[in-house]
Write an enzyme that holds these catalytic residues in place. Structure first.
Site, short mmCIF file in Angstrom:
data_model
loop_
_atom_site.label_atom_id
_atom_site.label_comp_id
_atom_site.label_asym_id
_atom_site.label_seq_id
_atom_site.Cartn_x
_atom_site.Cartn_y
_atom_site.Cartn_z
N ILE A 27 -0.10 0.54 2.14
CA ILE A 27 -1.52 0.16 2.15
C ILE A 27 -1.70 -1.34 2.13
O ILE A 27 -2.35 -1.92 3.00
CB ILE A 27 -2.27 0.82 0.97
CG1 ILE A 27 -2.23 2.34 1.09
CG2 ILE A 27 -3.72 0.32 0.92
CD1 ILE A 27 -2.88 3.07 -0.08
N GLY A 30 0.54 -7.90 -2.36
CA GLY A 30 0.17 -9.24 -2.81
C GLY A 30 1.21 -9.73 -3.79
O GLY A 30 2.27 -9.10 -3.97
N LYS A 50 1.81 2.23 -6.95
CA LYS A 50 1.87 0.77 -7.00
C LYS A 50 3.22 0.34 -7.54
O LYS A 50 3.62 0.72 -8.64
CB LYS A 50 0.75 0.20 -7.88
CG LYS A 50 0.74 -1.33 -7.89
CD LYS A 50 -0.56 -1.91 -8.39
CE LYS A 50 -0.59 -3.43 -8.19
NZ LYS A 50 -1.89 -4.02 -8.55
N ASP A 143 -9.60 -9.29 -15.15
CA ASP A 143 -9.69 -9.79 -13.76
C ASP A 143 -10.66 -8.94 -12.94
O ASP A 143 -10.31 -8.42 -11.88
CB ASP A 143 -8.30 -9.79 -13.12
CG ASP A 143 -8.26 -10.63 -11.84
OD1 ASP A 143 -9.16 -11.48 -11.65
OD2 ASP A 143 -7.34 -10.44 -11.03
#
Length: 227
Positions: A27, A30, A50, A143
């Site tokens: 997908i 980073g 992830k 964040d």
């Protein structure tokens, strides 16, 4: 901690490392990890996987911290939060198995666009509701920004990446600040110890402003398209 050299594993590599999951699609990636669409074979369930940089579990203390944060996130259960199903470490890299959301991020959907005020308030309210649930459990995001919020097909916001905020260097201090420029509360930039529930709420206010105007507070005033 620098993670700029993180190289996302290939689908074939992950298939060998995590045979309980059928790897379907890469997908995005980073500095703080890579996300894949996969299928949990035992439950025939689509999930997001992830993979995080090995530096996050470089020593026993960091490994324990990651484990505790993942367990805390997994206990959260709210329609405005992306669910955590499992976590672990494979090939020296920590990983999270999460609820798969097929929609785009809030950033990809509405960046630079002023949307209908009623829709903007609905999205901001959903984000605030999800944060309130997390805050009640003692978890701070650190964040909050449009890229960390996914929208379902019916435009319901779902917050992701709890406890995994990207560290940035403040211009005014040598301390490491968690957050993203433009969305981080100003007091946190000068004193990182002040990060807390209030700084998360500040970020929600910035997002609401951006949805209503198509720009961040302090940006030059330019005509914005409207959806």
């Amino acid at each position: 901690m620098s993670t700029t050299s993180f190289q996302p594993p290939e689908l074939s590599e992950l298939s060998e490392l995590l045979p309980a999951y059928g790897m379907e699609e890469f997908i995005a990636a980073g500095g703080m990890g890579a996300v894949y669409r996969a299928r949990q074979l035992s439950l025939d369930r689509e999930v997001a996987l992830k993979i995080l940089p090995a530096e996050l579990v470089a020593d026993e203390e960091m490994r324990t911290q990651f484990s505790e944060e993942a367990k805390a996130m997994a206990r959260l259960n709210h329609p405005n939060l992306i669910g955590i199903y499992d976590f672990g470490e494979v090939g020296g890299m920590p990983y999270l198995v999460m609820e798969y959301v097929s929609g785009q991020s809030l950033h990809d959907s509405f960046h630079g666009v002023a949307i209908d005020p009623e829709a903007a308030v609905s999205i901001a309210t959903g984000i605030a509701d999800g944060l309130a649930h997390a805050h009640a459990a003692g978890i701070i995001h650190r964040d909050i920004k449009p890229a960390n919020i996914l929208l379902t097909e019916d435009t319901r916001p779902k917050i992701g990446d709890f406890g995994l905020a990207r560290p940035i260097e403040s211009d005014s201090t040598d301390a490491v600040v968690f957050g993203t420029p433009g969305y981080t509360a100003p007091e946190v930039l000068t004193n990182p110890d002040l990060v807390g529930k209030e700084s998360d709420v500040f970020s929600v206010g910035v997002i609401l402003y951006e949805l209503l105007t198509g720009e961040l507070p302090g940006d030059p005033v330019v005509p914005a398209s409207r959806k």
